[in-house]
Design a protein around this motif. Structure first.
Motif, PDB file in Angstrom:
ATOM      1  N   SER A   8       0.835  -1.194   0.000  1.00  0.00           N
ATOM      2  CA  SER A   8       0.000   0.000   0.000  1.00  0.00           C
ATOM      3  C   SER A   8       0.871   1.246   0.000  1.00  0.00           C
ATOM      4  O   SER A   8       1.967   1.262   0.553  1.00  0.00           O
ATOM      5  N   TYR A   9       0.376   2.274  -0.649  1.00  0.00           N
ATOM      6  CA  TYR A   9       0.989   3.589  -0.643  1.00  0.00           C
ATOM      7  C   TYR A   9      -0.094   4.566  -0.226  1.00  0.00           C
ATOM      8  O   TYR A   9      -1.175   4.590  -0.814  1.00  0.00           O
ATOM      9  N   VAL A  22       3.634   7.146   3.046  1.00  0.00           N
ATOM     10  CA  VAL A  22       3.819   5.866   3.735  1.00  0.00           C
ATOM     11  C   VAL A  22       3.693   4.758   2.696  1.00  0.00           C
ATOM     12  O   VAL A  22       2.642   4.602   2.081  1.00  0.00           O
ATOM     13  N   GLU A  23       4.780   4.008   2.498  1.00  0.00           N
ATOM     14  CA  GLU A  23       4.790   2.857   1.593  1.00  0.00           C
ATOM     15  C   GLU A  23       5.009   1.607   2.433  1.00  0.00           C
ATOM     16  O   GLU A  23       6.063   1.455   3.042  1.00  0.00           O
ATOM     17  N   LEU A  24       4.021   0.732   2.466  1.00  0.00           N
ATOM     18  CA  LEU A  24       4.093  -0.499   3.254  1.00  0.00           C
ATOM     19  C   LEU A  24       3.976  -1.701   2.328  1.00  0.00           C
ATOM     20  O   LEU A  24       2.995  -1.838   1.604  1.00  0.00           O
ATOM     21  N   HIS A  26       3.762  -5.413   2.928  1.00  0.00           N
ATOM     22  CA  HIS A  26       3.614  -6.471   3.927  1.00  0.00           C
ATOM     23  C   HIS A  26       4.322  -7.747   3.485  1.00  0.00           C
ATOM     24  O   HIS A  26       5.049  -8.362   4.260  1.00  0.00           O
ATOM     25  N   LEU A  31       8.914  -1.008   4.963  1.00  0.00           N
ATOM     26  CA  LEU A  31       8.093   0.175   5.225  1.00  0.00           C
ATOM     27  C   LEU A  31       8.989   1.382   5.026  1.00  0.00           C
ATOM     28  O   LEU A  31      10.111   1.419   5.544  1.00  0.00           O
ATOM     29  N   SER A 119      -3.715   3.755  13.382  1.00  0.00           N
ATOM     30  CA  SER A 119      -3.439   3.091  12.109  1.00  0.00           C
ATOM     31  C   SER A 119      -4.111   1.735  12.133  1.00  0.00           C
ATOM     32  O   SER A 119      -3.981   0.982  13.096  1.00  0.00           O
ATOM     33  N   ASP A 122      -2.966  -0.855   7.447  1.00  0.00           N
ATOM     34  CA  ASP A 122      -2.918  -0.864   5.985  1.00  0.00           C
ATOM     35  C   ASP A 122      -2.104   0.296   5.419  1.00  0.00           C
ATOM     36  O   ASP A 122      -2.219   0.635   4.245  1.00  0.00           O
ATOM     37  N   GLY A 123      -1.274   0.911   6.245  1.00  0.00           N
ATOM     38  CA  GLY A 123      -0.464   2.045   5.812  1.00  0.00           C
ATOM     39  C   GLY A 123      -1.077   3.396   6.101  1.00  0.00           C
ATOM     40  O   GLY A 123      -0.387   4.407   6.087  1.00  0.00           O
ATOM     41  N   ARG A 124      -2.381   3.431   6.392  1.00  0.00           N
ATOM     42  CA  ARG A 124      -3.030   4.702   6.722  1.00  0.00           C
ATOM     43  C   ARG A 124      -2.728   5.048   8.184  1.00  0.00           C
ATOM     44  O   ARG A 124      -2.953   4.238   9.067  1.00  0.00           O
ATOM     45  N   ALA A 146       2.724   2.726  11.443  1.00  0.00           N
ATOM     46  CA  ALA A 146       2.465   1.998  10.200  1.00  0.00           C
ATOM     47  C   ALA A 146       3.044   0.586  10.234  1.00  0.00           C
ATOM     48  O   ALA A 146       2.436  -0.352   9.723  1.00  0.00           O
TER      49      ALA A 146
END
Length: 168
Positions: A8-9, A22-24, A26, A31, A119, A122-124, A146
Motif C-alpha cells: 500500500s501507498y 507511507v509505503e508499506l 507487507h 516500510l 493506524s 494498511d499504511g493509513r 504503520a
C-alpha cells in the motif's frame, strides 16, 4: 486491526509536517515513511522471516527487524504482545509507542507524550499531536504506527481470548 494488504501507498496530510508518504509492503517486509518536513524512516524485516498476518511489517521479533531514520540505524525493540496493552509497546531509542485504547497508541519520547496515533495496519496513519513535536518525532511516530499498527484490546478481553484458546 485489519489484515494488511500486500502493498500500500498512502499520502497522509499531517497538520504540522505537511504530506507524509507511507509505503508499506507487507509481503516484502518493508516500510518507508518520507515527507518534505520529516526525516526518511525505514523498517525492514529480514529475508526468510515467517510472516505474521496481524503485524503490518510481518513480525514483532526484534532479531528479524531493522530500522533507520535519516540514514542512521536505530535499535528497534517491539515487545511480544500478549495479555496487556503495554505488552504491545514498541521501543526505539528514547521513543515508545504504546496502545492506550482499542485503536490508538501514544507516542512518548523520554516519557513525555508527543501525540496519539491511529493506524488500521494498511499504511493509513493519522495523528493528534500534543505539545511541540519535531520532525524526528513525526518520522518515528509514523514509522512505528504503520509498521506495527496501533491500539489493542483491553486486558480482560485479551485474557479471555487466551483462556478460550486453551479450552478444549
Amino acid at each position: 486491526m485489519s489484515t494488511p494488504s500486500p502493498f500500500s501507498y498512502v499520502a497522509a496530510q499531517d497538520p504540522l509536517f505537511g504530506v507524509v508518504d507511507v509505503e508499506l509492503d507487507h509481503e516484502g517486509g518493508t516500510l518507508v515513511v518520507d515527507g518534505e518536513g520529516i526525516a526518511r524512516a525505514e523498517v525492514r524485516r529480514a529475508a526468510g522471516t515467517a510472516v505474521e498476518s496481524h503485524v503490518p511489517i510481518g513480525t514483532r521479533d526484534p532479531e528479524r527487524l531493522s530500522m533507520t531514520v535519516g540514514g542512521a540505524e536505530v535499535p528497534l525493540r517491539p515487545a511480544k504482545g500478549f495479555l496487556t496493552r503495554k505488552s504491545y509497546r514498541v521501543d526505539v531509542g528514547a521513543y515508545r509507542l504504546v496502545p492506550d485504547s482499542l485503536d490508538g497508541s501514544r507516542l512518548l519520547r523520554d516519557g513525555a507524550l508527543l501525540g496519539v496515533f491511529s493506524s488500521s495496519g494498511d499504511g493509513r496513519v493519522s495523528v493528534e499531536w500534543k505539545g511541540e513535536p519535531g520532525a524526528d518525532d513525526a518520522a518515528f511516530g509514523y514509522a512505528l504506527a504503520a509498521a506495527f499498527g496501533t491500539g489493542a484490546e483491553p486486558m480482560w478481553k485479551l485474557t479471555l481470548d487466551a483462556l478460550l484458546e486453551l479450552w478444549p
